[in-house]
Design a protein around this motif. Sequence first.
Motif, mmCIF file in Angstrom:
data_model
loop_
_atom_site.group_PDB
_atom_site.id
_atom_site.type_symbol
_atom_site.label_atom_id
_atom_site.label_comp_id
_atom_site.label_asym_id
_atom_site.label_seq_id
_atom_site.Cartn_x
_atom_site.Cartn_y
_atom_site.Cartn_z
ATOM 1 N N PHE A 272 0.842 -1.202 0.000
ATOM 2 C CA PHE A 272 0.000 0.000 0.000
ATOM 3 C C PHE A 272 0.875 1.249 0.000
ATOM 4 C CE2 PHE A 272 -2.074 3.439 2.313
ATOM 5 C CZ PHE A 272 -3.320 3.523 1.693
ATOM 6 N N TRP B 216 -0.718 -2.414 -4.845
ATOM 7 C CA TRP B 216 -1.923 -2.629 -4.029
ATOM 8 C C TRP B 216 -3.152 -2.204 -4.829
ATOM 9 C CZ3 TRP B 216 -3.119 -5.157 0.244
ATOM 10 C CH2 TRP B 216 -4.310 -4.858 0.916
ATOM 11 N N VAL B 217 -4.173 -3.049 -4.882
ATOM 12 C CA VAL B 217 -5.333 -2.741 -5.735
ATOM 13 C C VAL B 217 -6.639 -2.600 -4.945
ATOM 14 C CG1 VAL B 217 -4.387 -3.759 -7.841
ATOM 15 C CG2 VAL B 217 -5.672 -5.207 -6.256
ATOM 16 N N GLN B 218 -6.622 -2.954 -3.674
ATOM 17 C CA GLN B 218 -7.862 -2.855 -2.903
ATOM 18 C C GLN B 218 -8.118 -1.413 -2.474
ATOM 19 O OE1 GLN B 218 -9.350 -5.782 -0.518
ATOM 20 N NE2 GLN B 218 -9.103 -6.977 -2.367
ATOM 21 N N GLU B 219 -9.383 -1.097 -2.238
ATOM 22 C CA GLU B 219 -9.711 0.236 -1.726
ATOM 23 C C GLU B 219 -9.416 0.322 -0.231
ATOM 24 O OE1 GLU B 219 -13.508 1.818 -2.662
ATOM 25 O OE2 GLU B 219 -13.407 1.214 -4.768
ATOM 26 N N ALA B 220 -9.522 -0.817 0.448
ATOM 27 C CA ALA B 220 -9.316 -0.835 1.908
ATOM 28 C C ALA B 220 -7.893 -0.411 2.258
ATOM 29 C CB ALA B 220 -9.597 -2.226 2.446
ATOM 30 N N TYR B 221 -7.779 0.086 3.475
ATOM 31 C CA TYR B 221 -6.525 0.634 3.972
ATOM 32 C C TYR B 221 -5.986 -0.405 4.970
ATOM 33 C CZ TYR B 221 -4.299 4.038 7.254
ATOM 34 O OH TYR B 221 -3.475 4.716 8.105
#
Length: 809
Positions: free
Chosen positions: A458, A495-500
């Motif tokens: 991330f 990193w491809v997810q929206e979550a942190y």
Amino acid sequence: MPPSQALAPRSSTTLDSVQEILGTLVARYRRDEVLTSVRQIPAREAKFRPMPGWVTSALSEAYHAKGIQELYPHQAATAELVHSGKNVVVVTPTASGKTLCYNLPVLNAVLENPDTRALYLFPTKALAQDQLAELHDLTKRLDDCFGVFTYDGDTPSDARKAIRERGHVVLTNPDMLHTGILPHHTKWMRLFENLHYIVLDELHSYRGVFGSHLANVLRRLRRVAQFYGSSPQFICCSATIANPGELASQLIEMAVEVVEENGAPSGEKLFVFYNPPTVNRNLGIRRSYINESTRVAKELLARKLQTIVFANSRLHTEVLLTLLQQANPPKPGHPEPVRGYRGGYLPGERREIERGLREGRILGVVTTSALELGIDIGSLDACVMAGYAGSIASSWQRAGRAGRRSGSSCAVFVASSAPLDQFIVQHPDYFFGSSPEHAHIQPDNLEILVNHLKCAAFELPLSSDERFGNVDLPELCERLAEAGFLHRSGGNWHWVQEAYPADTISLRSVTSDNFVIIDTTGEGNGEPEVIGEVDFSSALTAVHPKAIYIHQAQQYQVERLDFDKRKAYVKPVNVDYFTDAIRYTQVRVLEIAEEETIPGPAARVHGDVLVRSQVVGFKKIKFSTNENVGSGKLELPENEMHTTAFWITLGHSLLAELPFTLSERQSGVYGLLYAFGSMATLLLMCDRRDLGSAVGEQPPSAGADIEWQEFATTGTERAFFEPNLYLYDAYPGGIGFSEPLYRICDVLRARTRELIAACPCENGCPSCVGPVADRSERSKVVALAILELLSSREALVTANADKESGHAS
């Protein structure tokens, strides 16, 4: 505190008063049984070294104005090593002036080059606030020519931008670094481009799960710093442990220099070990250590000796505080002379209590470990420890809160009935000798490392040629890509997810799959309150139905556990017991890492195991005596975990020699494992919950496809069995305890034998082999007989080997 600012010596009557108090307390008992050790530690004179020539005149004058014209040897040695570009760990006791070890070279570098930046990491917010006061004092003396700020969860959002721009020294904690700084490194460009120093204070507290997480947070920190072109130096400070250099180099993954010579002065101290009188010798039940700690503290306070009382839980803190406030009511119009101090109190209230202690307005304080670390509360007369602190290093830190650098003081350790407390109180030489404690971490635990790998991706894309721990990075990245977390583009993984990711990862647990604890008291008003959370592996034993869960000194009973939604519903109760889950555990050996036969016949082994466990019931354990006062049955889902373990296999011929029935041998084996588990936590500096234990039968071969076999616990007529006594890491993937236990197996056996032999009970009790209500009456005798056989066989083999080598020569 500088040498010249040492407090004026207090009256020499302090130790006389303490001796008088001790005589009063034990008048009705055999003195040597209750006071197992009374050590008088003499005062120590200060040693000095000149201020280094490279220190700027402005900084040197600022320290002169504070009364510091010379340094202690450890301060001078550390400053020189830092100035020459080395990573260093300084290991000296409480109140030895460790703060100056890092402030001097860091502030000197900032004065020489105003672009220089430093990051100070403290394990608690309170400690960071305390160090801020010292730095602010120096800032004022240097005409505010550099910026010093704390950055934690309490920092106002409107102040954060100014801190990022103007902060030469930023004081924070590992959690804030993990969630608030590294993921937003682009906002901290000024800091990372010029980051020259990282300070790790209270290094010994970074062990086990927390330490393994911090090592990965530091991997991410060095990675981000490298991206901005900086390569910071590390300055670490630790209390006395056996392996500070090893721990520091594991955490920072670089070589470190160790400074251990302590030149700071210290006042005379009387250290007392107090073992509460026995109420029932057969059952090993003693008088309540909470009540005895209260008696000791009352006597000290009655003689106007400023006293700090340490308890090991918030509940016990509140109990002790209530009893001591009743005995010491305030005068009309005056505040309470005895105060409480723990997590959960508001920051302003904590600062006010610290000030009251420094200024002498508060006569006594009852606290958890919150005041154990180096927060400045002045120089107290006495320290009472209600129960063992969990490690020798922590005990010395607590004792060091009284006395500091001048004047006489005393520390009283009041032992509970717990095995560790009883071992320490019965073996004072073990405590007062050189530190036997090793701190261990396992940064490459796959569960922990993968979580931090997500955070690292991330923060910055991962490339296939970079290193992140001792793992196959490309393979792990491929797995994460398959799971939908990463995407490969241009040779890098993004990193491809929206979550942190950092938000969901706790530095205090291995997995992020936690259960939320909900207080149902306000449910009728539509306002149920979330009061805490526990990690998945602890949930089944900590918040099962009817469990007693303690939060901020309040007891709650679990009404319902919603396994699918990961929620535990609780209501407040007031009971005098806690619950201990009964687990049915089976262990299957997957792979043996190392194995060695020991005379017996027996074997010591460590390797990978699969632990299958199910909570089938619970015991109610009385707070004051550790007695079993009830039980209940439960039906909860089965849980599987791949982890690492250490185990001892006892050969059937060894057990066949024992003149006991089969059920007595089995209960003796269980009692021996209970004692092994207690001593292992002492040697590893870990919490009892970090290690699981189980007894299983020796399988035909490691990893063989065999039926799960339960080790018989009652009356089954099986004449031969070869039990494995397992101590396994209670976290998925292991946390680094099994191999050290394998290495110190001989020490573990010897210390366990000492623990059981020194216990005054006849047949077994909670202080040695566990409550006798759970085992046959002779479990203590059998456990000792097994250890005696192992020791005598080993001695015989050694003697024969010596004889043969003598003949050969």
